[in-house]
Design a protein around this motif. Sequence first.
Motif, mmCIF file in Angstrom:
data_model
loop_
_atom_site.group_PDB
_atom_site.id
_atom_site.type_symbol
_atom_site.label_atom_id
_atom_site.label_comp_id
_atom_site.label_asym_id
_atom_site.label_seq_id
_atom_site.Cartn_x
_atom_site.Cartn_y
_atom_site.Cartn_z
ATOM 1 N N TYR A 1 31.975 -1.021 2.326
ATOM 2 C CA TYR A 1 31.822 -1.967 1.223
ATOM 3 C C TYR A 1 31.406 -3.304 1.819
ATOM 4 O O TYR A 1 32.011 -3.783 2.776
ATOM 5 C CB TYR A 1 33.112 -2.132 0.421
ATOM 6 C CG TYR A 1 32.853 -2.864 -0.878
ATOM 7 C CD1 TYR A 1 32.511 -2.163 -2.027
ATOM 8 C CD2 TYR A 1 32.903 -4.264 -0.947
ATOM 9 C CE1 TYR A 1 32.231 -2.814 -3.218
ATOM 10 C CE2 TYR A 1 32.626 -4.922 -2.137
ATOM 11 C CZ TYR A 1 32.293 -4.202 -3.269
ATOM 12 O OH TYR A 1 32.011 -4.860 -4.442
ATOM 13 N N THR B 1 36.948 3.075 -0.985
ATOM 14 C CA THR B 1 37.150 1.724 -1.497
ATOM 15 C C THR B 1 37.121 1.741 -3.016
ATOM 16 O O THR B 1 36.486 2.597 -3.637
ATOM 17 C CB THR B 1 36.068 0.767 -0.990
ATOM 18 O OG1 THR B 1 34.792 1.191 -1.477
ATOM 19 C CG2 THR B 1 36.053 0.725 0.537
ATOM 20 N N VAL C 1 41.353 -0.572 -0.467
ATOM 21 C CA VAL C 1 40.984 0.623 0.281
ATOM 22 C C VAL C 1 42.106 1.631 0.075
ATOM 23 O O VAL C 1 43.284 1.328 0.311
ATOM 24 C CB VAL C 1 40.806 0.338 1.784
ATOM 25 C CG1 VAL C 1 40.423 1.624 2.516
ATOM 26 C CG2 VAL C 1 39.743 -0.728 2.009
ATOM 27 N N SER D 1 41.649 -4.850 1.209
ATOM 28 C CA SER D 1 40.469 -4.602 2.044
ATOM 29 C C SER D 1 40.189 -5.726 3.040
ATOM 30 O O SER D 1 39.392 -5.547 3.960
ATOM 31 C CB SER D 1 39.242 -4.386 1.159
ATOM 32 O OG SER D 1 38.970 -5.543 0.392
#
Length: 506
Positions: A165, A212, A219, A241
């Motif tokens: 991501y 994600t 996550v 994350s």
Amino acid sequence: MKKLVLAIVTASAVVAAALIPSGPPVQAASKGFGSAVSAVRQSAWQTNSSVNALAIAGNTVYAGGLFTRIRPPGAAKGQRESVRTYVAAFNKTTGAPTTFAPKLNGAVYSIATSPDGKWVVIGGDFTTVNGVKRSKVALFNVATGQLAPSWAPVVAARVKALAIYGNSVFIGGAFTKIAGQVRNRLGAVTLSTGALLKWNPNADDDVYALQTSDNGTRVFVGGPFTTINDRDHYSLAMVNSTTGAALAMPAASAIPKPTWQCTTRVKTIDTLGNRVFIGNGGDGAGCYDGIIAADATTGKLLWQSKCLGANEALKAIDGWLYKGSHAHDCSQDGSFGDGTGTHFLLVHSVANGKLGPWFPNTDADPNSTTQVGPLAMAGDSTGLWTGGDFRNVNGKGQQGLARFSSTPGGAVPAVPKAPALTAGKAKVTLKFTDVYDVDNITLTYNVFRGNTKIGSYKYNSYHWDARKSYTVTDTGVKTGQTVGYRIEVTDDRNTVKSSTASVKVK
């Protein structure tokens, strides 16, 4: 004209119908199939061994696994093969291979593509790519197929899971170090340079699955671990994350803790919108193999399936959650029971978890290292790919890879038998048996006397059920007539007809 007596369902059919999960199944209007893709297998190349991972970038599907050769559809193993060492790429539309053919010296267990479709990362056991050192992870340019020359993080052991991501590549597996720094089974590097990030959730055992959230703030982590950052998070965690801190996830409490009879662990995770879907596989008879759907922000449980048969792969597409598993007993969910065979491919409604109208199937190669059937899934609104250790799809040879499409058409219902007829005084009683369609649950049965439709009925049917009988009495006939009847079955696109049965009215 005398009136037609409406269909009377036999007692056995009433009982069978009561076993169908409550709520009307969603069905096709014109596609010919009820879920996002059809159960009809489309043309795709094959592999000579297991496919462990799949990912899509644009019109390219990447596959990684234990295979070293690929071959055309219909070709037997060893025939017309092309070399592909543990990773290959295929045209998403046609199923044909691309020229992407890097040479690896070890197996691939995970693949992830960047959200912009420009990069693909592979992970596994390998230490070289095209003779160049790459320690368990490698980055390729999607447009050129070339290995990124300076992206070379050093991961100490197998990479089993990847997710991307923004500029972060999240890595999970069996390692304890990345770039010489302590990273117990979880770590992250930058997509742009491969530099190690501070993200360090610290799992106490292997990580099998990473995903994600769609907005990139979370996550989701799955595997046989018991702690994250030294706190109790058995098999499932929702992690920030950026900081790596584990967040509260109430849905995780639905996964039973290990006992001497049962150890279950998260094996696959996927997201769609603000929902996350978690699939488990357990050891031991009756051990939890279910699916959890949770809110991707709060972690709240939304629904749970408790089918038995370990989940190996999940992919959510357009309101449907496709799964690769070895499901053999879904009686806990009000569906098929043990003894109906192994249902390697199934679909659940994203909204409520009920089994939906998609019933293709594979087998599992008894000579493979895994022997479980489907192991990976990837897809979008155009179709679904699945990979694994199977040798056959829908009863025909197709090793390692299968492709299913959203192109209208779908499977055709089974051909019904001619109705059984009993003549009475100025009436005829018809008895007909239902059929099934691997792309639909609800089918329409039209009853014809000659070319005149005398009734239309909708019934639910599943291929694992005993066939059900229905009775219709036609009072629109006259004594002495010889009349013929047939049954036409439609899924709203495809129609099949029985042969005609005739009888003389008393």
